[in-house]
Write a protein that holds these residues in place. Sequence first.
Motif, PDB file in Angstrom:
ATOM      1  N   SER A 134      73.985  69.658 -24.265  1.00 17.92           N
ATOM      2  CA  SER A 134      74.289  70.849 -23.466  1.00 17.92           C
ATOM      3  C   SER A 134      73.744  72.122 -24.108  1.00 17.92           C
ATOM      4  CB  SER A 134      75.797  70.965 -23.246  1.00 17.92           C
ATOM      5  OG  SER A 134      76.482  71.074 -24.491  1.00 17.92           O
ATOM      6  N   PHE A 135      73.540  72.088 -25.422  1.00 17.86           N
ATOM      7  CA  PHE A 135      73.029  73.268 -26.116  1.00 17.86           C
ATOM      8  C   PHE A 135      71.616  73.637 -25.668  1.00 17.86           C
ATOM      9  CE2 PHE A 135      71.627  69.621 -28.542  1.00 17.86           C
ATOM     10  CZ  PHE A 135      70.326  69.948 -28.896  1.00 17.86           C
ATOM     11  N   MET A 136      70.929  72.706 -25.001  1.00 17.59           N
ATOM     12  CA  MET A 136      69.561  72.947 -24.574  1.00 17.59           C
ATOM     13  C   MET A 136      69.480  73.738 -23.266  1.00 17.59           C
ATOM     14  SD  MET A 136      68.024  69.138 -25.328  1.00 17.59           S
ATOM     15  CE  MET A 136      66.395  69.553 -24.685  1.00 17.59           C
ATOM     16  N   GLY A 137      70.605  73.936 -22.591  1.00 19.69           N
ATOM     17  CA  GLY A 137      70.598  74.538 -21.267  1.00 19.69           C
ATOM     18  C   GLY A 137      69.918  75.896 -21.196  1.00 19.69           C
ATOM     19  N   GLY A 138      70.320  76.815 -22.061  1.00 18.04           N
ATOM     20  CA  GLY A 138      69.751  78.159 -22.045  1.00 18.04           C
ATOM     21  C   GLY A 138      68.269  78.151 -22.380  1.00 18.04           C
ATOM     22  N   PHE A 139      67.893  77.357 -23.367  1.00 17.24           N
ATOM     23  CA  PHE A 139      66.486  77.270 -23.764  1.00 17.24           C
ATOM     24  C   PHE A 139      65.632  76.725 -22.629  1.00 17.24           C
ATOM     25  CE2 PHE A 139      63.166  74.337 -25.244  1.00 17.24           C
ATOM     26  CZ  PHE A 139      62.308  75.237 -25.879  1.00 17.24           C
ATOM     27  N   ILE A 144      61.599  77.327 -18.475  1.00 20.22           N
ATOM     28  CA  ILE A 144      61.123  77.032 -17.120  1.00 20.22           C
ATOM     29  C   ILE A 144      60.692  78.307 -16.409  1.00 20.22           C
ATOM     30  CG2 ILE A 144      61.861  76.236 -14.836  1.00 20.22           C
ATOM     31  CD1 ILE A 144      63.567  74.119 -16.305  1.00 20.22           C
ATOM     32  N   VAL A 145      61.465  79.383 -16.581  1.00 19.64           N
ATOM     33  CA  VAL A 145      61.095  80.663 -15.954  1.00 19.64           C
ATOM     34  C   VAL A 145      59.770  81.170 -16.529  1.00 19.64           C
ATOM     35  CG1 VAL A 145      61.730  83.096 -15.720  1.00 19.64           C
ATOM     36  CG2 VAL A 145      63.462  81.312 -15.410  1.00 19.64           C
ATOM     37  N   GLY A 176      62.875  67.576 -21.933  1.00 18.10           N
ATOM     38  CA  GLY A 176      64.167  68.127 -22.347  1.00 18.10           C
ATOM     39  C   GLY A 176      65.165  68.158 -21.207  1.00 18.10           C
ATOM     40  N   LEU A 177      64.686  68.437 -19.989  1.00 17.76           N
ATOM     41  CA  LEU A 177      65.580  68.489 -18.831  1.00 17.76           C
ATOM     42  C   LEU A 177      66.156  67.106 -18.515  1.00 17.76           C
ATOM     43  CD1 LEU A 177      66.789  70.252 -16.610  1.00 17.76           C
ATOM     44  CD2 LEU A 177      64.748  69.801 -15.223  1.00 17.76           C
ATOM     45  N   ILE A 178      65.371  66.064 -18.717  1.00 16.59           N
ATOM     46  CA  ILE A 178      65.873  64.692 -18.502  1.00 16.59           C
ATOM     47  C   ILE A 178      67.002  64.397 -19.485  1.00 16.59           C
ATOM     48  CG2 ILE A 178      65.281  62.246 -18.699  1.00 16.59           C
ATOM     49  CD1 ILE A 178      62.453  63.040 -17.682  1.00 16.59           C
ATOM     50  N   LEU A 179      66.792  64.754 -20.756  1.00 19.42           N
ATOM     51  CA  LEU A 179      67.842  64.560 -21.755  1.00 19.42           C
ATOM     52  C   LEU A 179      69.082  65.373 -21.409  1.00 19.42           C
ATOM     53  CD1 LEU A 179      65.975  64.698 -25.194  1.00 19.42           C
ATOM     54  CD2 LEU A 179      67.245  62.750 -24.272  1.00 19.42           C
ATOM     55  N   TYR A 180      68.865  66.623 -21.049  1.00 19.10           N
ATOM     56  CA  TYR A 180      69.967  67.533 -20.762  1.00 19.10           C
ATOM     57  C   TYR A 180      70.796  67.049 -19.580  1.00 19.10           C
ATOM     58  CZ  TYR A 180      72.354  71.662 -18.947  1.00 19.10           C
ATOM     59  OH  TYR A 180      73.299  72.525 -18.446  1.00 19.10           O
ATOM     60  N   GLU A 181      70.132  66.707 -18.477  1.00 19.90           N
ATOM     61  CA  GLU A 181      70.877  66.337 -17.271  1.00 19.90           C
ATOM     62  C   GLU A 181      71.589  64.996 -17.429  1.00 19.90           C
ATOM     63  OE1 GLU A 181      72.478  67.079 -13.540  1.00 19.90           O
ATOM     64  OE2 GLU A 181      71.480  68.355 -15.012  1.00 19.90           O
ATOM     65  N   THR A 182      70.933  64.041 -18.084  1.00 15.77           N
ATOM     66  CA  THR A 182      71.585  62.746 -18.323  1.00 15.77           C
ATOM     67  C   THR A 182      72.824  62.936 -19.184  1.00 15.77           C
ATOM     68  OG1 THR A 182      69.417  61.662 -18.228  1.00 15.77           O
ATOM     69  CG2 THR A 182      71.250  60.387 -19.122  1.00 15.77           C
TER      70      THR A 182
END
Length: 222
Positions: A134-139, A144-145, A176-182
């Motif tokens: 979850s710590f990756m969310g902000g990064f 992505i922006v 990273g998004l795959i790791l984060y969402e899973t």
Amino acid sequence: MNAQMTKQAVGQEQVLATNKVLRNTYTLLSMTLLFSAATAGLSMALQLPHPGLLLTLAGYFGLLYAVTRLRNSVWGLPCVFALTGFMGLTLGPILSAYLSLPNGSQVIMTAMAGTAIVFLALSGYALTSRKDFSFMGGFLMAGIVIGFLGGLGAIFFEVPALALSVSAMFVLLMSGLILYETSNIIHGGETNYIMATVTLYVAIFNLFTSLLHLLGAMGGQE
């Protein structure tokens, strides 16, 4: 004693709920990927032109907004298929362009294989290790922006080097998004399987197109 039993019961309910979200997410994800592939194939068979950047962005963000608003209603599923089908239609002309080039089919197959390997490896790691990403969310959001704006800049100012850099950046961001969402699903951060499916689909779609761009460039086909 009763408090301990209640705690165990709540824990079991949470595990069952998480497993249900995971099962529904991967089932719907498989269906949307197949549907997207079918619409891409239809677009190629009909030799449809690419809708262009503005229409693609308008369709993507419009349908994504509809999915988000209707995620808890019966219209959520049709919106998911509308979104993924639309993205498949926009992918068809791109694949047709690659197939018209020498070794284009090999580039496409390599990009597909690479996408599958990355998704399965990262999803498997998140599921087995059960680490909290979850710590990756902000990064990821910031990345992505920045990547999106960089991609627009590469298109408008026609800078191939910037476009390749953005593609490489998106390979890392979507991984990273795959790791984060899973991880988000496993730890109860995401309880809506429709939104989980859309997030993973977008990650897979962007990962594939970014790999396609990079492999095509390395093969001297762009």
